[in-house]
Design an enzyme around this catalytic site. Sequence first.
Site, PDB file in Angstrom:
ATOM      1  N   ARG A  36       0.836  -1.217   0.000  1.00 57.57           N
ATOM      2  CA  ARG A  36       0.000   0.000   0.000  1.00 57.57           C
ATOM      3  C   ARG A  36       0.860   1.252   0.000  1.00 57.57           C
ATOM      4  O   ARG A  36       0.575   2.221   0.701  1.00 57.57           O
ATOM      5  CB  ARG A  36      -0.964   0.008   1.196  1.00 57.57           C
ATOM      6  CG  ARG A  36      -1.861  -1.200   1.283  1.00 57.57           C
ATOM      7  CD  ARG A  36      -2.866  -1.277   0.141  1.00 57.57           C
ATOM      8  NE  ARG A  36      -3.652  -2.492   0.268  1.00 57.57           N
ATOM      9  CZ  ARG A  36      -3.347  -3.648  -0.337  1.00 57.57           C
ATOM     10  NH1 ARG A  36      -2.296  -3.747  -1.140  1.00 57.57           N
ATOM     11  NH2 ARG A  36      -4.119  -4.704  -0.164  1.00 57.57           N
ATOM     12  N   SER A  90     -11.333  -2.428   2.995  1.00 56.08           N
ATOM     13  CA  SER A  90     -10.695  -2.678   4.305  1.00 56.08           C
ATOM     14  C   SER A  90     -10.431  -1.344   4.980  1.00 56.08           C
ATOM     15  O   SER A  90      -9.771  -0.478   4.411  1.00 56.08           O
ATOM     16  CB  SER A  90      -9.365  -3.399   4.124  1.00 56.08           C
ATOM     17  OG  SER A  90      -9.593  -4.640   3.522  1.00 56.08           O
ATOM     18  N   GLU A 117      -6.395   2.279   6.564  1.00 58.47           N
ATOM     19  CA  GLU A 117      -6.038   2.214   5.140  1.00 58.47           C
ATOM     20  C   GLU A 117      -6.879   3.251   4.387  1.00 58.47           C
ATOM     21  O   GLU A 117      -6.442   3.842   3.406  1.00 58.47           O
ATOM     22  CB  GLU A 117      -6.317   0.804   4.589  1.00 58.47           C
ATOM     23  CG  GLU A 117      -6.011   0.689   3.106  1.00 58.47           C
ATOM     24  CD  GLU A 117      -5.935  -0.742   2.609  1.00 58.47           C
ATOM     25  OE1 GLU A 117      -5.462  -1.614   3.372  1.00 58.47           O
ATOM     26  OE2 GLU A 117      -6.343  -0.980   1.465  1.00 58.47           O
TER      27      GLU A 117
HETATM   28  C1  LIG Z   1     -15.783  -3.055  -1.786  1.00 59.87           C
HETATM   29  C2  LIG Z   1     -14.324  -2.643  -1.800  1.00 59.87           C
HETATM   30  C3  LIG Z   1     -13.335  -3.597  -1.921  1.00 59.87           C
HETATM   31  C4  LIG Z   1     -11.987  -3.222  -1.942  1.00 59.87           C
HETATM   32  N1  LIG Z   1     -11.041  -4.201  -2.076  1.00 59.87           N
HETATM   33  C5  LIG Z   1      -9.735  -3.844  -2.131  1.00 59.87           C
HETATM   34  C6  LIG Z   1      -8.729  -4.850  -2.305  1.00 59.87           C
HETATM   35  O1  LIG Z   1      -9.004  -6.035  -2.429  1.00 59.87           O
HETATM   36  N2  LIG Z   1      -7.435  -4.423  -2.346  1.00 59.87           N
HETATM   37  C7  LIG Z   1      -7.077  -3.108  -2.238  1.00 59.87           C
HETATM   38  O2  LIG Z   1      -5.878  -2.799  -2.314  1.00 59.87           O
HETATM   39  N3  LIG Z   1      -8.009  -2.150  -2.060  1.00 59.87           N
HETATM   40  C8  LIG Z   1      -9.327  -2.481  -2.013  1.00 59.87           C
HETATM   41  N4  LIG Z   1     -10.269  -1.505  -1.847  1.00 59.87           N
HETATM   42  C9  LIG Z   1      -9.848  -0.108  -1.632  1.00 59.87           C
HETATM   43  C10 LIG Z   1      -9.707   0.731  -2.929  1.00 59.87           C
HETATM   44  O3  LIG Z   1     -10.464   0.179  -3.989  1.00 59.87           O
HETATM   45  C11 LIG Z   1      -8.257   0.871  -3.348  1.00 59.87           C
HETATM   46  O4  LIG Z   1      -7.480   1.526  -2.353  1.00 59.87           O
HETATM   47  C12 LIG Z   1      -8.066   1.630  -4.659  1.00 59.87           C
HETATM   48  O5  LIG Z   1      -6.707   1.584  -5.051  1.00 59.87           O
HETATM   49  C13 LIG Z   1      -8.516   3.086  -4.623  1.00 59.87           C
HETATM   50  O6  LIG Z   1      -8.608   3.551  -5.959  1.00 59.87           O
HETATM   51  P1  LIG Z   1      -9.564   4.768  -6.336  1.00 59.87           P
HETATM   52  O7  LIG Z   1      -9.419   5.046  -7.785  1.00 59.87           O
HETATM   53  O8  LIG Z   1     -10.924   4.534  -5.846  1.00 59.87           O
HETATM   54  O9  LIG Z   1      -8.854   5.930  -5.528  1.00 59.87           O
HETATM   55  P2  LIG Z   1      -9.537   7.071  -4.637  1.00 59.87           P
HETATM   56  O10 LIG Z   1     -10.256   6.457  -3.498  1.00 59.87           O
HETATM   57  O11 LIG Z   1     -10.277   7.999  -5.510  1.00 59.87           O
HETATM   58  O12 LIG Z   1      -8.230   7.780  -4.091  1.00 59.87           O
HETATM   59  C14 LIG Z   1      -7.336   7.076  -3.243  1.00 59.87           C
HETATM   60  C15 LIG Z   1      -6.009   7.833  -3.233  1.00 59.87           C
HETATM   61  O13 LIG Z   1      -5.439   7.759  -4.539  1.00 59.87           O
HETATM   62  C16 LIG Z   1      -5.181   9.060  -5.039  1.00 59.87           C
HETATM   63  N5  LIG Z   1      -5.403   9.060  -6.487  1.00 59.87           N
HETATM   64  C17 LIG Z   1      -6.519   8.675  -7.159  1.00 59.87           C
HETATM   65  N6  LIG Z   1      -6.327   8.824  -8.491  1.00 59.87           N
HETATM   66  C18 LIG Z   1      -5.072   9.324  -8.644  1.00 59.87           C
HETATM   67  C19 LIG Z   1      -4.291   9.714  -9.773  1.00 59.87           C
HETATM   68  N7  LIG Z   1      -4.752   9.642 -11.024  1.00 59.87           N
HETATM   69  N8  LIG Z   1      -3.027  10.169  -9.549  1.00 59.87           N
HETATM   70  C20 LIG Z   1      -2.540  10.293  -8.294  1.00 59.87           C
HETATM   71  N9  LIG Z   1      -3.235   9.968  -7.198  1.00 59.87           N
HETATM   72  C21 LIG Z   1      -4.492   9.473  -7.373  1.00 59.87           C
HETATM   73  C22 LIG Z   1      -6.144   9.978  -4.306  1.00 59.87           C
HETATM   74  O14 LIG Z   1      -5.640  11.309  -4.243  1.00 59.87           O
HETATM   75  C23 LIG Z   1      -6.211   9.328  -2.933  1.00 59.87           C
HETATM   76  O15 LIG Z   1      -5.178   9.777  -2.094  1.00 59.87           O
HETATM   77  C24 LIG Z   1     -11.628  -1.851  -1.835  1.00 59.87           C
HETATM   78  C25 LIG Z   1     -12.631  -0.876  -1.741  1.00 59.87           C
HETATM   79  C26 LIG Z   1     -13.972  -1.263  -1.719  1.00 59.87           C
HETATM   80  C27 LIG Z   1     -15.034  -0.201  -1.643  1.00 59.87           C
END
Ligand SMILES: Cc1cc2nc3c(=O)[nH]c(=O)nc-3n(C[C@H](O)[C@H](O)[C@H](O)COP(=O)(O)OP(=O)(O)OC[C@H]3O[C@@H](n4cnc5c(N)ncnc54)[C@H](O)[C@@H]3O)c2cc1C
Length: 319
Positions: free
Chosen positions: A192, A242, A312
């Site tokens: 992470r 998580s 997280e």
């Molecule tokens: C039901 C569910 C299941 C999940 N399962 C997992 C799993 O199995 N494994 C896991 O690792 N995570 C999991 N997650 C958490 C999440 O999906 C991850 O952390 C994912 O990487 C977040 O991506 P996002 O595009 O939604 O980012 P966001 O939530 O929009 O942003 C997260 C961070 O990334 C940054 N960010 C977003 N886009 C960019 C970009 N283009 N450039 C720079 N920074 C950026 C944001 O500024 C922020 O700090 C889960 C979430 C849910 C709701």
Amino acid sequence: MHEYDSFNEDVICALAGAVGEDGVAMVEPMSAHTTFKIGGPADVMVMPRCVEAAAKALDICAIAGVPVTVVGNGSDLLVGDRGIRGVVLLMRENISQVRVEGTRVVAQAGALLRDVAIAAADAGLTGMEPLWGIPASVGGACFMNAGAYDGTTGDVLESVVVYVPGETLPDGSRAKGTVRTLGHDELGLGYRKSRVASDGLVVLEATFVLAPGNVAQIRAAMDDYQRRREEKQPLDMPSAGSTFKRPDGYFAGKLIMDAGMRGASVGGAQVSTKHCGFVVNTGGATAADVRALIERVQGEVRDQFGVELEPEVRMVGEF
Ligand SMILES: Cc1cc2nc3c(=O)[nH]c(=O)nc-3n(C[C@H](O)[C@H](O)[C@H](O)COP(=O)(O)OP(=O)(O)OC[C@H]3O[C@@H](n4cnc5c(N)ncnc54)[C@H](O)[C@@H]3O)c2cc1C
């Protein structure tokens, strides 16, 4: 009165010039852009239609000294009830092209990992299967080095095109940024963890390198991962996945269950009864509810087992 009233009108006009007038929204509720369905308004939301426009919008904000929060699919965010000051740069639907080039898949930052994995499977490419159920944008997945089961984003990431912010000037504003391509080994990937996060970079595009495989086997593996997710996780309720990182030598969900916190709630926020590692929004939860519940869980686990749980979920904006 919202903070955007104090923005120079010229900044709003310049942003509209960069991304188009319909790409700028004022006082946009973040609850509509997070999987938790929680969050107050962003003063200004900017939704670029191409990566060049995204870089231009970032330059405009940097030069004007306006803070920018980048949001992808909002699946790892708890946005405060009072919202986010400054500009939210939403990197989603408008910049979500995915193309297959031989054994590589090139995806814009706003594409979902799911769509990258489906394109890969259709082309008979293996490697994305464990990741496909993570509801991440490509940018968010690179930022978090998202991972599931036996895979991480970093395992298949070849390179990333990023916007690198310019240096900070004496008046607090920034110089224009630059666009660079970073190879896998320059990305500082860990659990992470990434250089995208530590250096404040903005992902514009990523290239995944995969291996030729059997389409039927790839699809069967994807179905299997999805089934395992549906069995274990409360996918029918709004959450941000998580809530806590995995503490060394433990599982957060088990510690929380053993601490007797299964189903514990504050307002509309609840420790999921299906998977204690998730806090869910049972309807009408505020960010303050979720944060209070997180602190309660941390306190119980600390008192009972001496283990520090680190969130997280990323908390952003004003609570
Ligand atoms: C039901 C569910 C299941 C999940 N399962 C997992 C799993 O199995 N494994 C896991 O690792 N995570 C999991 N997650 C958490 C999440 O999906 C991850 O952390 C994912 O990487 C977040 O991506 P996002 O595009 O939604 O980012 P966001 O939530 O929009 O942003 C997260 C961070 O990334 C940054 N960010 C977003 N886009 C960019 C970009 N283009 N450039 C720079 N920074 C950026 C944001 O500024 C922020 O700090 C889960 C979430 C849910 C709701």
